[in-house]
Write a protein that holds these residues in place. Structure first.
Motif, PDB file in Angstrom:
ATOM      1  N   ARG A 151       0.838  -1.200   0.000  1.00  0.00           N
ATOM      2  CA  ARG A 151       0.000   0.000   0.000  1.00  0.00           C
ATOM      3  C   ARG A 151       0.872   1.248   0.000  1.00  0.00           C
ATOM      4  NH1 ARG A 151      -5.344   1.077   0.718  1.00  0.00           N
ATOM      5  NH2 ARG A 151      -5.373  -0.670  -0.731  1.00  0.00           N
ATOM      6  N   TRP A 204     -12.428  -2.573  -4.748  1.00  0.00           N
ATOM      7  CA  TRP A 204     -12.134  -3.992  -4.547  1.00  0.00           C
ATOM      8  C   TRP A 204     -11.743  -4.292  -3.109  1.00  0.00           C
ATOM      9  CZ3 TRP A 204     -13.939  -7.943  -6.743  1.00  0.00           C
ATOM     10  CH2 TRP A 204     -14.305  -7.901  -8.084  1.00  0.00           C
ATOM     11  N   GLU A 205     -11.060  -3.368  -2.464  1.00  0.00           N
ATOM     12  CA  GLU A 205     -10.718  -3.593  -1.065  1.00  0.00           C
ATOM     13  C   GLU A 205     -11.992  -3.667  -0.219  1.00  0.00           C
ATOM     14  OE1 GLU A 205      -6.929  -2.437   0.625  1.00  0.00           O
ATOM     15  OE2 GLU A 205      -8.074  -1.053   1.865  1.00  0.00           O
ATOM     16  N   ARG A 240      -8.558   0.863   3.993  1.00  0.00           N
ATOM     17  CA  ARG A 240      -7.457   0.088   4.572  1.00  0.00           C
ATOM     18  C   ARG A 240      -7.664  -0.108   6.064  1.00  0.00           C
ATOM     19  NH1 ARG A 240      -2.778  -2.142   2.825  1.00  0.00           N
ATOM     20  NH2 ARG A 240      -4.299  -2.549   1.189  1.00  0.00           N
ATOM     21  N   LEU A 298     -10.154  -2.808   6.490  1.00  0.00           N
ATOM     22  CA  LEU A 298      -9.544  -4.108   6.196  1.00  0.00           C
ATOM     23  C   LEU A 298      -8.728  -4.598   7.391  1.00  0.00           C
ATOM     24  CD1 LEU A 298      -8.886  -6.396   4.176  1.00  0.00           C
ATOM     25  CD2 LEU A 298      -6.896  -5.036   3.482  1.00  0.00           C
ATOM     26  N   VAL A 340      -5.475  -8.726  -1.939  1.00  0.00           N
ATOM     27  CA  VAL A 340      -5.335  -7.271  -1.768  1.00  0.00           C
ATOM     28  C   VAL A 340      -3.876  -6.860  -1.963  1.00  0.00           C
ATOM     29  CG1 VAL A 340      -5.590  -5.345  -0.150  1.00  0.00           C
ATOM     30  CG2 VAL A 340      -7.370  -7.094  -0.289  1.00  0.00           C
ATOM     31  N   ASP A 364      -2.786  -4.296  -4.970  1.00  0.00           N
ATOM     32  CA  ASP A 364      -2.007  -3.067  -4.773  1.00  0.00           C
ATOM     33  C   ASP A 364      -0.731  -3.115  -5.610  1.00  0.00           C
ATOM     34  OD1 ASP A 364      -3.832  -2.012  -2.968  1.00  0.00           O
ATOM     35  OD2 ASP A 364      -2.489  -2.090  -1.237  1.00  0.00           O
TER      36      ASP A 364
END
Length: 177
Positions: A24, A59-60, A113, A116, A142, A146
């Protein structure tokens, strides 16, 4: 379970979370390297930088939903995704964010994030250490997503045609394989 096994699983959790953070951070660094003009105009193919950021954030969010469904003992809807509609689905979701300003979309990426990480925290170390675990596969999807997009941005910034493939073709493929 022995203490060594427990330590090994805890180490694997930390390694996985570190890889998630690393990829990320690479994505964010590459985004920050782009010029302001790349935010709204086509940057990679037809997608602007804002479109790419929105795509990754979307998508996350899907992965967070899948992790929640697993924690509730349900089969993730993501597993039943029609792969034949992937491009269409991606485009529909990119279009939904087009009216938002870049900073809002980037905020969605950052907030996603955090959600998540909160979802991952609900799972025990053994599920993150087990290579066959659906939880681990989702987290890896994930990471790879990224990586795929920061490689694409970096390649574009370097004036190259595209990025090398680093994993599965999509989160769907990785999560369900």
């Amino acid at each position: 379970m022995s203490d060594d096994d427990a330590r090994s699983q805890a180490d694997e959790r930390r390694r996985l979370l570190a890889e998630l953070e690393l990829e990320r951070n690479q994505l964010l660094r590459n985004i920050e390297t782009c010029r302001i003009r790349d935010i709204e105009r086509p940057f990679i193919g037809e997608w602007s930088l804002k479109d790419i950021v929105g795509h990754v954030a979307t998508w996350e969010a899907e992965v967070v939903t899948a992790l929640r469904e697993i924690s509730e003992g349900r089969r993730p809807r993501l597993y039943d995704f029609d792969r034949g509609r992937l491009d269409e689905w991606n485009q529909e979701h990119v279009e939904r964010k087009r009216s938002l300003d870049f900073w809002s979309v980037l905020g969605q990426l950052r907030d996603g994030r955090q959600r998540l990480l909160e979802a991952i925290a609900r799972f025990p170390d053994d599920l993150l250490a087990d290579e066959t675990s659906p939880v681990r596969r989702l987290v890896h999807s994930v990471i790879d997503h990224d990586r795929e997009h920061w490689h694409g941005i970096a390649a574009r910034l370097a004036g190259m045609e595209g990025a090398r493939r680093t994993g599965a073709q999509s989160i769907i493929e990785e999560a369900t394989s």
